[in-house]
Design a protein around this motif. Structure first.
Motif, PDB file in Angstrom:
ATOM      1  N   TRP A  18       4.386  -2.742   6.651  1.00 18.37           N
ATOM      2  CA  TRP A  18       5.509  -1.942   5.756  1.00 18.37           C
ATOM      3  C   TRP A  18       6.795  -2.850   5.466  1.00 18.37           C
ATOM      4  O   TRP A  18       7.449  -3.098   6.974  1.00 18.37           O
ATOM      5  N   ASP A  19       7.420  -3.902   5.273  1.00 18.01           N
ATOM      6  CA  ASP A  19       8.475  -4.122   4.973  1.00 18.01           C
ATOM      7  C   ASP A  19       9.674  -3.953   3.351  1.00 18.01           C
ATOM      8  O   ASP A  19       8.469  -4.946   2.738  1.00 18.01           O
ATOM      9  N   PRO A  20      10.338  -2.839   3.190  1.00 15.28           N
ATOM     10  CA  PRO A  20      10.541  -2.822   1.734  1.00 15.28           C
ATOM     11  C   PRO A  20      11.228  -4.110   1.697  1.00 15.28           C
ATOM     12  O   PRO A  20      11.815  -4.605   0.453  1.00 15.28           O
ATOM     13  N   GLU A  21      11.897  -4.699   2.337  1.00 11.89           N
ATOM     14  CA  GLU A  21      12.453  -6.361   2.040  1.00 11.89           C
ATOM     15  C   GLU A  21      12.304  -7.725   0.981  1.00 11.89           C
ATOM     16  O   GLU A  21      12.395  -8.369   0.269  1.00 11.89           O
ATOM     17  N   ILE A  22      10.203  -7.355   1.351  1.00 12.15           N
ATOM     18  CA  ILE A  22      10.245  -8.183   0.805  1.00 12.15           C
ATOM     19  C   ILE A  22       9.957  -8.808  -0.658  1.00 12.15           C
ATOM     20  O   ILE A  22      10.847 -10.052  -0.714  1.00 12.15           O
ATOM     21  N   PRO A  23       9.755  -7.790  -1.508  1.00 13.71           N
ATOM     22  CA  PRO A  23      10.294  -8.028  -2.796  1.00 13.71           C
ATOM     23  C   PRO A  23      11.787  -8.455  -3.206  1.00 13.71           C
ATOM     24  O   PRO A  23      11.801  -9.356  -4.285  1.00 13.71           O
ATOM     25  N   TYR A  24      12.842  -8.212  -2.562  1.00 11.24           N
ATOM     26  CA  TYR A  24      14.142  -8.028  -3.212  1.00 11.24           C
ATOM     27  C   TYR A  24      14.923  -8.935  -2.216  1.00 11.24           C
ATOM     28  O   TYR A  24      15.097  -9.311  -2.650  1.00 11.24           O
ATOM     29  N   SER A  82       3.764  -2.486  -3.877  1.00  9.37           N
ATOM     30  CA  SER A  82       2.625  -3.764  -3.250  1.00  9.37           C
ATOM     31  C   SER A  82       2.916  -3.903  -2.239  1.00  9.37           C
ATOM     32  O   SER A  82       2.162  -5.237  -0.987  1.00  9.37           O
ATOM     33  N   GLU A  83       3.934  -5.490  -2.931  1.00 11.00           N
ATOM     34  CA  GLU A  83       4.339  -6.850  -2.365  1.00 11.00           C
ATOM     35  C   GLU A  83       4.824  -5.931  -0.722  1.00 11.00           C
ATOM     36  O   GLU A  83       5.067  -7.154   0.292  1.00 11.00           O
ATOM     37  N   MET A  84       5.905  -4.641  -0.730  1.00 13.18           N
ATOM     38  CA  MET A  84       6.015  -4.482   1.146  1.00 13.18           C
ATOM     39  C   MET A  84       4.881  -4.051   1.199  1.00 13.18           C
ATOM     40  O   MET A  84       5.621  -4.172   3.052  1.00 13.18           O
ATOM     41  N   GLN A 122      -6.992   1.652  -1.321  1.00 19.49           N
ATOM     42  CA  GLN A 122      -8.192   0.872  -2.183  1.00 19.49           C
ATOM     43  C   GLN A 122      -7.693  -0.444  -1.221  1.00 19.49           C
ATOM     44  O   GLN A 122      -9.301  -1.400  -1.694  1.00 19.49           O
ATOM     45  N   ARG A 123      -6.880  -1.078  -0.938  1.00 20.50           N
ATOM     46  CA  ARG A 123      -6.856  -2.157  -0.969  1.00 20.50           C
ATOM     47  C   ARG A 123      -7.090  -2.379   0.658  1.00 20.50           C
ATOM     48  O   ARG A 123      -7.409  -3.669   0.987  1.00 20.50           O
ATOM     49  N   PHE A 124      -7.365  -1.863   1.551  1.00 16.52           N
ATOM     50  CA  PHE A 124      -7.685  -1.904   3.208  1.00 16.52           C
ATOM     51  C   PHE A 124      -8.319  -0.715   3.322  1.00 16.52           C
ATOM     52  O   PHE A 124      -8.552   0.450   3.933  1.00 16.52           O
ATOM     53  N   PRO A 125      -9.679  -0.804   3.151  1.00 12.21           N
ATOM     54  CA  PRO A 125     -11.247   0.054   3.323  1.00 12.21           C
ATOM     55  C   PRO A 125     -10.814   0.612   4.740  1.00 12.21           C
ATOM     56  O   PRO A 125     -11.440   1.485   5.039  1.00 12.21           O
ATOM     57  N   VAL A 126     -10.203   0.273   5.686  1.00 10.41           N
ATOM     58  CA  VAL A 126     -10.348   0.230   6.718  1.00 10.41           C
ATOM     59  C   VAL A 126      -9.705   1.806   6.692  1.00 10.41           C
ATOM     60  O   VAL A 126      -9.842   2.567   8.623  1.00 10.41           O
ATOM     61  N   LEU A 127      -8.936   2.128   6.563  1.00 10.68           N
ATOM     62  CA  LEU A 127      -7.775   3.138   6.449  1.00 10.68           C
ATOM     63  C   LEU A 127      -9.241   4.057   6.123  1.00 10.68           C
ATOM     64  O   LEU A 127      -8.482   5.523   6.454  1.00 10.68           O
ATOM     65  N   THR A 128     -10.348   4.057   5.254  1.00 11.97           N
ATOM     66  CA  THR A 128     -11.191   5.684   5.185  1.00 11.97           C
ATOM     67  C   THR A 128     -12.330   5.163   6.301  1.00 11.97           C
ATOM     68  O   THR A 128     -12.756   6.743   5.893  1.00 11.97           O
TER      69      THR A 128
END
Length: 203
Positions: A18-24, A82-84, A122-128
């Motif tokens: 989790w990195d909010p800076e990535i898209p910015y 999603s980019e974050m 949806q992106r990370f099935p391991v979380l289910t």
């Protein structure tokens, strides 16, 4: 110390990146201006209200009223969310799956907006794979509020004293310990593995 019978994982910066800076970095190439924007406009305090359940449209409108010239960049926070979250962290998701496969009781407790959490699932099935999850926006409580720890324990039938918990936030760890959990600050997969081993859980 009570033997551990329940394992609880935070998600952001424990299981997923989790990195909010990535898209910015693309949207605001100048590093000083980018830091100003993230520190003063789309702040952690602003974002945590979405984790508490505030709708994105309401959150954006409040900021745009205050910073009208920044409207496109404010909207980009959700539009490019999603980019974050570019991927899973190394090792920790596999450790969680190993615990589940070994028959241990695993749940998750996370500060997350409801809609972005669905994207993450949806992106990370391991979380289910864990038995269940408490999502802050869905219950109207956020860490480090003691109430969300008590709620999670009640919902999933956890004995707090027999619950080990991993979170990347020191205030959240302190609050979990205050709720009677065996909470550990996540700093690295190696440290998590050592903490689990000390609790009698080999991965």
């Amino acid at each position: 110390m009570t033997d551990v019978r329940h394992i609880v994982f935070d998600i952001g910066r424990v299981l997923v990146v989790w990195d909010p800076e990535i898209p910015y970095r693309t949207l605001i190439p100048d590093a000083d201006r980018r830091r100003w924007f993230l520190d003063n406009v789309t702040t952690s305090a602003w974002n945590v209200e979405q984790d508490r359940g505030r709708p994105w449209a309401e959150a954006e409108a409040a900021l745009i009223e205050q910073y009208p010239d920044e409207a496109p960049l404010i909207r980009a926070f959700r539009e490019r969310w999603s980019e974050m979250v570019p991927g899973l962290l190394p090792e920790t998701p596999a450790m969680m799956e190993a615990l589940i496969d070994a028959g241990h009781d695993v749940t998750m407790l996370t500060n997350f907006a409801a809609d972005t959490f669905e994207i993450a699932l949806q992106r990370f099935p391991v979380l289910t794979r864990p038995r269940g999850v408490t999502v802050s926006a869905e219950v109207g409580l956020i860490k480090p509020d003691r109430a969300i720890f008590d709620l999670h324990a009640e919902r999933f039938g956890l004995d707090p004293a027999a619950t080990i918990f991993f979170d990347d936030s020191a205030p959240n760890v302190e609050a979990a310990n205050g709720a009677g959990w065996q909470a550990h600050l996540f700093t690295s997969p190696e440290q998590m593995r050592a903490d689990l081993k000390a609790a009698g859980l080999a991965v």
